[in-house]
Scaffold this motif. Structure first.
Motif, PDB file in Angstrom:
ATOM      1  N   THR A 185       6.435  -0.681   9.768  1.00  6.41           N
ATOM      2  CA  THR A 185       6.198   0.714   8.711  1.00  6.41           C
ATOM      3  C   THR A 185       5.691   1.896   9.492  1.00  6.41           C
ATOM      4  O   THR A 185       6.098   3.124   8.956  1.00  6.41           O
ATOM      5  CB  THR A 185       5.575   0.259   7.661  1.00  6.41           C
ATOM      6  N   SER A 186       4.711   1.839  10.400  1.00  3.40           N
ATOM      7  CA  SER A 186       4.167   2.915  10.939  1.00  3.40           C
ATOM      8  C   SER A 186       3.785   4.178  10.097  1.00  3.40           C
ATOM      9  O   SER A 186       4.049   5.128  10.255  1.00  3.40           O
ATOM     10  CB  SER A 186       4.871   3.248  12.196  1.00  3.40           C
ATOM     11  N   ARG A 188      11.132   2.235  -0.338  1.00  5.60           N
ATOM     12  CA  ARG A 188      11.474   1.725  -1.930  1.00  5.60           C
ATOM     13  C   ARG A 188      11.510   0.210  -2.201  1.00  5.60           C
ATOM     14  O   ARG A 188      10.860  -0.216  -3.129  1.00  5.60           O
ATOM     15  CB  ARG A 188      12.618   2.241  -2.282  1.00  5.60           C
ATOM     16  N   LEU A 189      12.177  -0.451  -1.173  1.00  2.00           N
ATOM     17  CA  LEU A 189      12.310  -1.916  -1.296  1.00  2.00           C
ATOM     18  C   LEU A 189      12.444  -2.357  -0.016  1.00  2.00           C
ATOM     19  O   LEU A 189      13.331  -2.010   0.786  1.00  2.00           O
ATOM     20  CB  LEU A 189      13.639  -2.022  -2.338  1.00  2.00           C
ATOM     21  N   ILE A 190      11.756  -3.435   0.134  1.00  8.37           N
ATOM     22  CA  ILE A 190      11.833  -4.407   1.496  1.00  8.37           C
ATOM     23  C   ILE A 190      12.150  -5.644   1.187  1.00  8.37           C
ATOM     24  O   ILE A 190      11.461  -6.222   0.023  1.00  8.37           O
ATOM     25  CB  ILE A 190      10.618  -4.075   2.403  1.00  8.37           C
ATOM     26  N   GLY A 191      12.961  -6.687   1.507  1.00  6.77           N
ATOM     27  CA  GLY A 191      13.112  -8.040   1.046  1.00  6.77           C
ATOM     28  C   GLY A 191      12.837  -8.987   2.330  1.00  6.77           C
ATOM     29  O   GLY A 191      12.845  -8.398   3.448  1.00  6.77           O
ATOM     30  N   ALA A 192      12.560 -10.178   2.195  1.00  6.96           N
ATOM     31  CA  ALA A 192      12.402 -11.186   3.178  1.00  6.96           C
ATOM     32  C   ALA A 192      13.129 -12.315   2.603  1.00  6.96           C
ATOM     33  O   ALA A 192      13.284 -12.549   1.573  1.00  6.96           O
ATOM     34  CB  ALA A 192      11.007 -11.522   3.189  1.00  6.96           C
TER      35      ALA A 192
END
Length: 83
Positions: free
Chosen positions: A21-22, A27-31
């Motif tokens: 991410t730094s 808005r949206l991150i998935g795993a």
């Protein structure tokens, strides 16, 4: 890392994403999970921790089924009261 617990998935995903991410906003991150195997294959070193996490998640699922989805929430989901 083998897992059957959402807590483990969240912890590993958080660690992996921290390096990416730094400081940028997303808005949206998935795993997700893949390479499923039979649970009888064992968890090795993490068996006790995983067993406790699964037990905790089952208890939360039971409470939510009985009292509704909002009965148990993560501390991360709580918003501070502002005047």
């Amino acid at each position: 890392m083998p897992t059957q617990a959402a807590r483990t998935l969240f912890a590993v995903a958080r660690e992996l994403l921290a390096a990416e991410t730094s400081g940028r906003d997303y808005r949206l991150i998935g795993a997700g999970l893949s390479d499923f195997v039979d649970a009888a294959d064992g968890l090795g070193l993490f068996a006790d921790e995983e067993r406790r996490a699964r037990s905790s998640e089952r208890a939360i699922d039971t409470l939510r089924a009985r009292f509704g989805a909002a009965a148990v929430v993560s501390g991360r989901a709580l918003k501070p009261n502002r005047p």
